[in-house]
Design a protein around this motif. Structure first.
Motif, short mmCIF file in Angstrom:
data_model
loop_
_atom_site.label_atom_id
_atom_site.label_comp_id
_atom_site.label_asym_id
_atom_site.label_seq_id
_atom_site.Cartn_x
_atom_site.Cartn_y
_atom_site.Cartn_z
N MET A 95 24.04 -100.80 -32.20
CA MET A 95 23.23 -100.73 -33.41
C MET A 95 24.10 -101.01 -34.64
O MET A 95 25.33 -101.00 -34.56
N VAL A 96 23.47 -101.24 -35.78
CA VAL A 96 24.18 -101.67 -36.99
C VAL A 96 24.30 -100.54 -38.01
O VAL A 96 25.38 -100.18 -38.45
N ARG A 97 23.19 -99.96 -38.44
CA ARG A 97 23.18 -98.95 -39.50
C ARG A 97 23.65 -97.61 -38.93
O ARG A 97 23.25 -97.22 -37.83
N ARG A 98 24.46 -96.88 -39.69
CA ARG A 98 25.02 -95.60 -39.27
C ARG A 98 24.75 -94.52 -40.31
O ARG A 98 24.51 -94.81 -41.48
N PRO A 99 24.81 -93.25 -39.90
CA PRO A 99 24.50 -92.16 -40.83
C PRO A 99 25.39 -92.17 -42.07
O PRO A 99 26.59 -92.43 -42.00
N GLY A 100 24.77 -91.84 -43.21
CA GLY A 100 25.52 -91.75 -44.46
C GLY A 100 25.39 -90.41 -45.15
O GLY A 100 26.03 -90.17 -46.15
N GLY A 101 24.53 -89.53 -44.62
CA GLY A 101 24.45 -88.19 -45.17
C GLY A 101 23.10 -87.78 -45.71
O GLY A 101 22.89 -86.62 -46.04
N SER A 102 22.13 -88.72 -45.82
CA SER A 102 20.83 -88.35 -46.37
C SER A 102 20.02 -87.57 -45.34
O SER A 102 20.38 -87.45 -44.17
N LEU A 103 18.90 -87.04 -45.78
CA LEU A 103 18.01 -86.30 -44.89
C LEU A 103 17.61 -87.15 -43.70
O LEU A 103 17.61 -86.69 -42.55
N TYR A 104 17.28 -88.41 -43.95
CA TYR A 104 16.85 -89.27 -42.85
C TYR A 104 17.97 -89.51 -41.85
O TYR A 104 17.74 -89.66 -40.66
N ILE A 110 18.12 -86.42 -39.54
CA ILE A 110 17.06 -86.26 -38.55
C ILE A 110 16.95 -87.48 -37.63
O ILE A 110 15.98 -87.60 -36.88
N GLY A 111 17.95 -88.35 -37.68
CA GLY A 111 18.02 -89.43 -36.70
C GLY A 111 17.41 -90.75 -37.09
O GLY A 111 17.12 -91.57 -36.22
N PHE A 112 17.23 -91.00 -38.40
CA PHE A 112 16.66 -92.28 -38.85
C PHE A 112 17.57 -92.91 -39.90
O PHE A 112 17.19 -93.04 -41.07
N PRO A 113 18.78 -93.35 -39.50
CA PRO A 113 19.71 -93.92 -40.50
C PRO A 113 19.20 -95.19 -41.14
O PRO A 113 19.63 -95.55 -42.23
N ASP A 114 18.25 -95.89 -40.48
CA ASP A 114 17.72 -97.12 -41.07
C ASP A 114 16.80 -96.83 -42.25
O ASP A 114 16.41 -97.76 -42.97
N LEU A 115 16.44 -95.57 -42.45
CA LEU A 115 15.61 -95.19 -43.60
C LEU A 115 16.39 -94.37 -44.62
O LEU A 115 15.82 -93.69 -45.46
N SER A 116 17.71 -94.47 -44.55
CA SER A 116 18.58 -93.68 -45.43
C SER A 116 18.25 -93.94 -46.90
O SER A 116 17.98 -95.07 -47.31
N THR A 117 18.30 -92.88 -47.69
CA THR A 117 18.07 -93.00 -49.13
C THR A 117 19.38 -93.03 -49.92
O THR A 117 19.36 -93.07 -51.15
N ASP A 118 20.52 -93.02 -49.22
CA ASP A 118 21.81 -93.03 -49.90
C ASP A 118 22.06 -94.38 -50.57
O ASP A 118 21.75 -95.44 -50.01
N GLU A 119 22.66 -94.34 -51.75
CA GLU A 119 23.09 -95.58 -52.40
C GLU A 119 24.22 -96.22 -51.61
O GLU A 119 24.33 -97.44 -51.53
N THR A 120 25.09 -95.38 -51.03
CA THR A 120 26.17 -95.87 -50.19
C THR A 120 25.70 -95.85 -48.75
O THR A 120 25.41 -94.78 -48.20
N TYR A 121 25.59 -97.01 -48.15
CA TYR A 121 25.13 -97.08 -46.77
C TYR A 121 26.23 -97.66 -45.88
O TYR A 121 27.14 -98.33 -46.35
N ASN A 171 29.03 -103.16 -44.40
CA ASN A 171 29.42 -102.22 -45.45
C ASN A 171 30.17 -101.02 -44.87
O ASN A 171 29.59 -100.23 -44.12
N PHE A 172 31.46 -100.94 -45.19
CA PHE A 172 32.32 -99.79 -44.91
C PHE A 172 32.65 -99.56 -43.43
O PHE A 172 33.36 -98.61 -43.12
N LEU A 173 32.15 -100.39 -42.54
CA LEU A 173 32.46 -100.26 -41.12
C LEU A 173 32.74 -101.64 -40.53
O LEU A 173 32.00 -102.60 -40.81
N HIS A 174 33.79 -101.74 -39.72
CA HIS A 174 34.10 -103.01 -39.08
C HIS A 174 32.98 -103.43 -38.12
O HIS A 174 32.29 -102.60 -37.52
N GLY A 175 32.81 -104.75 -38.01
CA GLY A 175 31.77 -105.31 -37.16
C GLY A 175 32.26 -105.69 -35.78
O GLY A 175 33.27 -105.18 -35.29
N TYR A 176 31.55 -106.63 -35.18
CA TYR A 176 31.70 -106.89 -33.75
C TYR A 176 32.37 -108.21 -33.39
O TYR A 176 32.53 -108.51 -32.20
N LEU A 177 32.77 -109.01 -34.39
CA LEU A 177 33.48 -110.25 -34.07
C LEU A 177 34.93 -109.93 -33.77
O LEU A 177 35.85 -110.27 -34.52
N ALA A 178 35.12 -109.26 -32.65
CA ALA A 178 36.44 -108.78 -32.23
C ALA A 178 36.46 -108.74 -30.70
O ALA A 178 35.41 -108.82 -30.05
#
Length: 367
Positions: free
Chosen positions: A93-102, A105-116, A122-129
């Protein structure tokens, strides 16, 4: 190990990097999984990150390993992992927890954080490795029958999330029964959305600029959709001639179409906006009429970004369905292969409009 990385904010900084091999110890509680990356797709997001338009490296680092459309094979599992085994095929998966309520409760794709936090964005290395280590919670198992097209799971989640959100929102109507659906765009996401909606039995019209015939139109029509070139008939003209659409998914990256869709969607209809548009384009729209028709017609427009585990699992199921219903169709989307991380310049060259690529991807290791 080798990886393809950029220096975020610095245009055209993509390069082959030597980065530390990830450690299983980086994942707590024995939940780590080591994955050998086999194939990774790239898209317009990777292109725009390389252009310096957005993206951020992990804290304390200068580079970002890109690539968010991953597919790999499990090499090692932690002591507390019971749902995955070595040699299983997986999509991370791509999106990871950032600290918001969502997030909590297990829905990081609906995060309300400005920092995602998104792998490869954003802030995490990807998969071209060559390898990644991840928590088992963020790995979705893919059956061996889909290994040749597993790289399409992540882009398919865009349509899956769009449909899931539409169903949730339209519960307000109780008897919502969409029939006519428009898909704007005939690239990877547009064609996969066309497929997903056809698998659900909808009457689908796919719109894109290029006049037919060409591969993309052949693929749309092969699953029973009709194709219109917007050089010959606009979305609004088609809606006026043939009737408004119950649902419209916009996947072109051309923002004015979002406002045209607002005029083309029918009463009780829904528009799903999936394009990320980073420019400053301005258009004039009939604002009063759009507002009036939205109010009187109970219409909805919803933006979607990233996807949750439910969407990834739905994508795997629907791709398996597609393989049975339209054998060989998915492989036809895989138009431009680049062999090996060291040939990374070809990836971005193949993304140019002149190449007419549907899905560009890098084969990193043998299946």
């Amino acid at each position: 190990m080798k990886a393809i990385a950029v220096r975020p904010g610095q245009p055209n900084s993509v390069h082959l990097a030597e980065v530390p091999t990830p450690s299983m110890a980086s994942i707590p509680d024995g939940r780590g999984v080591r994955v050998r990356m086999l194939r990774v797709g790239i898209d317009g997001t990777d292109k725009e990150i390389n252009e310096g338009l957005y993206g951020a490296p992990p804290p304390g680092e200068e580079i970002l390993v890109i690539g968010h459309e991953g597919f790999g094979r499990v090499e090692e599992v932690g002591s507390e992992v019971s749902d995955l085994s070595p040699d299983d095929y997986v999509v991370p998966m791509v999106r990871r927890p950032g600290g918001s309520l969502y997030d909590r409760i297990g829905f990081p794709d609906l995060s309300t954080d400005e920092t995602y936090y998104e792998r490869g964005i954003n802030f995490l290395h990807g998969y071209l490795a060559e390898e990644v280590v991840d928590d088992a919670s963020y790995l979705v198992k893919v059956p061996p029958s889909l290994k040749e097209v597993g790289v399409l799971v992540e882009p398919t989640t865009v349509a899956e999330k769009g449909w899931r959100q539409a169903v949730e929102i339209q519960r307000r109507l109780r008897l919502w029964r969409p029939q006519r659906t428009a898909v704007l765009g005939a690239g990877t996401i547009g064609l996969l959305a066309t497929l997903i909606f056809r698998l659900r039995g909808f009457d689908v019209t796919t719109f894109a600029r290029t006049k037919k015939p060409y591969l993309n139109t052949d693929l749309a029509e092969a699953v029973g959709a009709r194709y219109y070139s917007t050089q010959e008939i606009s979305l609004l003209e088609a809606a006026n001639r043939e009737g408004p659409f119950d649902m419209i998914l916009e996947a072109t990256g051309y923002s004015p179409l979002a406002f045209e869709a607002m005029e083309a969607v029918g009463k009780n209809g829904i528009i799903i906006l999936s394009s990320v548009t980073g420019g400053d384009r301005k258009v004039e729209v009939p604002a009063d009429r759009i507002n009036l028709e939205f109010v009187l017609g109970n219409k909805v427009a919803v933006g979607i970004v990233s996807a949750g585990r439910d969407d990834f699992e739905a994508a795997v199921r629907d791709l398996a369905h597609a393989e049975a219903a339209y054998p060989g169709w998915l492989k036809r989307l895989l138009t431009h292969a680049v062999q090996g991380l060291e040939n990374y310049p070809l990836l971005f060259n193949d993304l140019t409009e002149e190449k007419e690529a549907i899905k560009v991807y890098c084969d990193i290791a043998e299946f």
